[in-house]
Design an enzyme around this catalytic site. Sequence first.
Site, PDB file in Angstrom:
ATOM      1  N   TYR A 120       0.834  -1.200   0.000  1.00 34.47           N
ATOM      2  CA  TYR A 120       0.000   0.000   0.000  1.00 34.47           C
ATOM      3  C   TYR A 120       0.872   1.254   0.000  1.00 34.47           C
ATOM      4  O   TYR A 120       0.446   2.309   0.447  1.00 34.47           O
ATOM      5  CB  TYR A 120      -0.908   0.023   1.236  1.00 34.47           C
ATOM      6  CG  TYR A 120      -2.076  -0.935   1.194  1.00 34.47           C
ATOM      7  CD1 TYR A 120      -1.890  -2.302   1.054  1.00 34.47           C
ATOM      8  CD2 TYR A 120      -3.384  -0.477   1.338  1.00 34.47           C
ATOM      9  CE1 TYR A 120      -2.961  -3.179   1.041  1.00 34.47           C
ATOM     10  CE2 TYR A 120      -4.465  -1.346   1.335  1.00 34.47           C
ATOM     11  CZ  TYR A 120      -4.243  -2.698   1.183  1.00 34.47           C
ATOM     12  OH  TYR A 120      -5.303  -3.565   1.176  1.00 34.47           O
ATOM     13  N   LYS A 164       6.338 -13.651   4.260  1.00 35.73           N
ATOM     14  CA  LYS A 164       6.622 -14.527   3.107  1.00 35.73           C
ATOM     15  C   LYS A 164       8.098 -14.383   2.775  1.00 35.73           C
ATOM     16  O   LYS A 164       8.501 -14.109   1.641  1.00 35.73           O
ATOM     17  CB  LYS A 164       5.711 -14.136   1.927  1.00 35.73           C
ATOM     18  CG  LYS A 164       5.734 -15.084   0.753  1.00 35.73           C
ATOM     19  CD  LYS A 164       5.002 -16.402   0.971  1.00 35.73           C
ATOM     20  CE  LYS A 164       5.140 -17.290  -0.244  1.00 35.73           C
ATOM     21  NZ  LYS A 164       4.572 -18.642  -0.049  1.00 35.73           N
ATOM     22  N   ASP A 195       1.016 -18.158   3.747  1.00 42.45           N
ATOM     23  CA  ASP A 195       0.101 -19.165   3.185  1.00 42.45           C
ATOM     24  C   ASP A 195      -0.254 -20.202   4.238  1.00 42.45           C
ATOM     25  O   ASP A 195      -1.424 -20.597   4.381  1.00 42.45           O
ATOM     26  CB  ASP A 195       0.673 -19.789   1.897  1.00 42.45           C
ATOM     27  CG  ASP A 195       2.163 -20.136   1.986  1.00 42.45           C
ATOM     28  OD1 ASP A 195       2.809 -19.802   3.007  1.00 42.45           O
ATOM     29  OD2 ASP A 195       2.683 -20.740   1.028  1.00 42.45           O
ATOM     30  N   ASP A 219      -4.668  -7.253   5.536  1.00 40.23           N
ATOM     31  CA  ASP A 219      -6.000  -6.997   4.968  1.00 40.23           C
ATOM     32  C   ASP A 219      -6.693  -8.321   4.659  1.00 40.23           C
ATOM     33  O   ASP A 219      -7.841  -8.555   5.051  1.00 40.23           O
ATOM     34  CB  ASP A 219      -5.848  -6.152   3.690  1.00 40.23           C
ATOM     35  CG  ASP A 219      -7.190  -5.831   3.060  1.00 40.23           C
ATOM     36  OD1 ASP A 219      -8.136  -5.521   3.809  1.00 40.23           O
ATOM     37  OD2 ASP A 219      -7.311  -5.899   1.821  1.00 40.23           O
ATOM     38  N   ASP A 223     -10.087 -10.400   6.749  1.00 45.00           N
ATOM     39  CA  ASP A 223     -11.386 -10.866   6.237  1.00 45.00           C
ATOM     40  C   ASP A 223     -11.516 -12.377   6.436  1.00 45.00           C
ATOM     41  O   ASP A 223     -12.605 -12.894   6.713  1.00 45.00           O
ATOM     42  CB  ASP A 223     -11.558 -10.520   4.751  1.00 45.00           C
ATOM     43  CG  ASP A 223     -12.125  -9.108   4.540  1.00 45.00           C
ATOM     44  OD1 ASP A 223     -11.877  -8.239   5.400  1.00 45.00           O
ATOM     45  OD2 ASP A 223     -12.806  -8.865   3.520  1.00 45.00           O
TER      46      ASP A 223
HETATM   47  C1  IPM Z   1      -9.887  -2.467   5.011  1.00 48.91           C
HETATM   48  C2  IPM Z   1     -10.265  -2.145   3.572  1.00 48.91           C
HETATM   49  C3  IPM Z   1      -9.298  -1.113   3.001  1.00 48.91           C
HETATM   50  C4  IPM Z   1      -7.923  -1.765   2.953  1.00 48.91           C
HETATM   51  C5  IPM Z   1      -9.648  -0.569   1.629  1.00 48.91           C
HETATM   52  C6  IPM Z   1     -11.047  -0.041   1.559  1.00 48.91           C
HETATM   53  C7  IPM Z   1      -8.697   0.535   1.231  1.00 48.91           C
HETATM   54  O1  IPM Z   1     -10.313  -3.302   2.824  1.00 48.91           O
HETATM   55  O2  IPM Z   1      -9.857  -1.549   5.835  1.00 48.91           O
HETATM   56  O3  IPM Z   1      -9.648  -3.623   5.324  1.00 48.91           O
HETATM   57  O4  IPM Z   1      -7.582  -2.434   1.987  1.00 48.91           O
HETATM   58  O5  IPM Z   1      -7.197  -1.585   3.930  1.00 48.91           O
HETATM   59 MN    MN Z   2     -10.141  -5.119   3.999  1.00 45.73          MN
END
Ligand code: IPM
Ligand code: MN
Length: 326
Positions: A120, A164, A195, A219, A223
């Site tokens: 990023y 990694k 991984d 990130d 999720d």
């Molecule tokens: C998060 C989101 C953000 C990220 C996006 C919206 C820029 O996915 O906060 O997890 O990738 O960090």
């Molecule tokens: Mn995210």
Amino acid sequence: MSCQGSKRVAVIRGDGIGPEVIESALEVLDAAGAGIEEVPVEIGFGKWKRTGKAMSDEDLEPIKDCRCILFGAITTPPDPNYKSVLLRLRKELDLYANIRPFSKKGLDIVLVRENTEGLYSGLEEVGDEEARTIRMITRRGSKRIALKACELAACRRRLTIVHKANVLHSDRLFLKTCKEVAESSGVQYDDMLVDAAAYNLVIRPEKFDVMVTTNLFGDILSDEAAGVLGSLGLCASANLGERYALFEPIHGSAPDIAGKGIANPVGAIRSAAMMMDWFGDAEMARRIEKAVVWSLDQGITTPDLAGCHTTRKVTEAIANYLLETA
Ligand code: IPM
Ligand code: MN
Ligand code: NAD
């Protein structure tokens, strides 16, 4: 770090379900007696449609003035030149530590995600035939995120450094720096390839305690951890720097369910609890979390958790629990 002064909060509702879940968070804060002074700031896709910009330079003023931000979620505008305003906020406010707790019965993980560099970095060259993104890892960036992770791990069980480094030489610097910090902090630690960590998070998540990793891995793993808990809608985050802090659920604007009144407000409510902790009121944060856990135990849940309740109903249940147990 925490802030014990006034409780002025820049509130960015955003788009899609952002305003719906932030309304819930504010209602719960009110029921808990948080005494927040809200400073609304409009940022996001709605603003982009009206003005051509998702965020203006002037928006930074009230944000910096408050030092604390409660953020819903923003829909990415369909503009090939759009640069994420959330990433801009994280960078400009130097919110280098993204703290993401994932807890349910038998599971208690805190993911510590480096929030300003890695893939990023924003250092990109895009051509028609070739496109590059520089994965920027610095000793300074790795050291400060490792220190934050060790600070958390010191009052818990263990730290796992996720990387990694078998392929990415940039991660050798990240791993080496994290190990040095862990050694000198005296915390128990191990390390794992990303991984394998993704796999273990699914099959034996209870093995993890505090995890520290680079930006994009963090990130994706967050999720995934949300999936292990059962829904993205359950999960909160604190984006922390030395001076500023931004609190947000980890989910996006969820256009598929926006406007239906069924968004899970728990991630936003838990983010508000993390905010109260930053303000120095750990007891209020604990009370809000207790109310959330109570509502989940009662089965007062939205459809993402196979429940039949609305955002409103879940919010009212949590707020009423707080009022009744005050
Ligand atoms: C998060 C989101 C953000 C990220 C996006 C919206 C820029 O996915 O906060 O997890 O990738 O960090
Ligand atoms: Mn995210
Ligand atoms: P998303 O997180 O919005 O949704 C993924 C899935 O999870 C969807 O099926 C959605 O319905 C569900 N979901 C998410 N939050 C929920 C909640 N609180 N309750 C119930 N279900 C929930 O991710 P996406 O669909 O990939 O992205 C949608 C938009 O949001 C995109 O424009 C993306 O760029 C943006 N986004 C913004 C942020 C942010 O502003 N923090 C974070 C991630 C994605």
